[in-house]
Design an enzyme around this catalytic site. Sequence first.
Site, PDB file in Angstrom:
ATOM      1  N   THR A  88      49.474  72.734 -40.550  1.00  7.05           N
ATOM      2  CA  THR A  88      50.106  72.487 -41.845  1.00  7.05           C
ATOM      3  C   THR A  88      51.019  71.275 -41.711  1.00  7.05           C
ATOM      4  OG1 THR A  88      51.344  73.403 -43.705  1.00  7.05           O
ATOM      5  CG2 THR A  88      51.964  74.215 -41.518  1.00  7.05           C
ATOM      6  N   GLU A  89      50.968  70.411 -42.744  1.00  7.10           N
ATOM      7  CA  GLU A  89      51.589  69.081 -42.645  1.00  7.10           C
ATOM      8  C   GLU A  89      53.099  69.149 -42.415  1.00  7.10           C
ATOM      9  OE1 GLU A  89      50.532  67.496 -46.450  1.00  7.10           O
ATOM     10  OE2 GLU A  89      52.283  68.322 -47.455  1.00  7.10           O
ATOM     11  N   ASN A  90      53.714  70.264 -42.823  1.00  7.06           N
ATOM     12  CA  ASN A  90      55.160  70.366 -42.669  1.00  7.06           C
ATOM     13  C   ASN A  90      55.565  70.845 -41.278  1.00  7.06           C
ATOM     14  OD1 ASN A  90      53.866  72.670 -43.871  1.00  7.06           O
ATOM     15  ND2 ASN A  90      55.854  73.634 -44.067  1.00  7.06           N
TER      16      ASN A  90
END
Lengths: 219, 234
Positions: free
Chosen positions: B65-67
């Site tokens: 996940t990009e975060n």
Amino acid sequence: MLNFVESVGEAVAGIKDGSTVMIGGFGNAGQPFELIDALMDCGATDLTVVNNNAGQGDQGLALLIKEGRVKKMICSFPRQSDSWHFDTRFRAGEIELELVPQGNLAERIRAAGAGIGGFFTPTGYGTMLAEGKETRILDGRGQVFETPIHADVALIKALKADGKGNLVYRKTARNFGPIMAAAAKHTVVQVSEIVPTGCLDPEIIVTPGIYVNSIVKVA
Amino acid sequence: MSVQSSNQTELRGPIQSSDKPLGRDDLARLVARDIKPGSFVNLGIGQPTLVSNYLEPEQNITLHTENGMLGMGPEATGEQIDGDLINAGKIPVTELPGASYFHHADSFAIMRGGHLDICVLGAFQVSATGDLANWHTGAPDAIPAVGGAMDLATGAKDVFVMMTLLTREGVSKLVETCTYPLTGIGCVTRVYTDKAVFLTGPDGVQVRETFGCTLAELQAMVPVPLKAAAAVGS
């Protein structure tokens, strides 16, 4: 010089009108709400704010925008189901938006902290977000020149600090904290806990204290 | 391994693997099945997130996940909900054994450095040569928001798109040239739709399989030349 301060008000007292302020957080995770509330109370205005988003709901960054303190947002994802305060200001032409692909946002912040003058990346090549920017073909791919994003102040949230200002974070609340801490001239951190020096394993420290200027514990 | 000649497959047409169009969950199941075991995968916000419901533990897929996380688990419920543990859509999620956290520049270096095997994204339009438009309608009153879409589109080794083939007005989203603002050029390798699976690339569009229509019926809906994909034996 590292300072441990007693209140969030004291922590943000040096922020002047017209400053560029990086604010950590991705959505609400890692957003330093108490520091943002103190920034609101201190009255600084005409701010350029760097954050992934442009505020959610009726708290934190969203309120700074609602109150007209932000003249420009540098972010990747302003439009959300609960970004009504930004949406209103933007539609009224009362806030400037620099929209940056999220990876470029992160890398431009990282570049500022690392003393990099700029970099080429394929992200955004051939799109409207690269318009007006220098491009080159490198390794057979079109690439766009991107410049660092510097800031006067960073407001971030970590889990724990030790007496040297070393920081550890919690889960996905880490997000922009470490790179913003390095990129700003003055970094203010709110933490849940301050532990004595020597109580954080040096192997797991994420942000070394050299990047940190002010620490305040919040409940 | 046996490879049929493309001439032969063109005569036979692609496999019609369902007698009706696929629903969103059936499509998600198909995408999940097509992800190679051991892959590192990023699922975009919206329809692509459904794919995670159909990944089998034996596939040993690691979700990014990009975060700032690898090893993301299913959506959190009840007491699992933790505001510090969210996905790119800001939905509370869980962590799996072996998960790791990292800051945003490292998270995007994972995308931008070509370390992700597959990303699955939604789209407004995909062109015959794999250009992607999925972040902005270009409408004058629209507030643009790009997030990580451009980094994923240019960085992942394979970019899969999931979308309905037609708009509500019945217009094909697979197009000769995108009219919406671009996210990336020549980046999409596969397009999963309710009516067919398309392979896109510099050589044009091939149809791997159709759902509830023949190749000729599909061609009548899509304004780019289609040919049947050469079937590859395993």
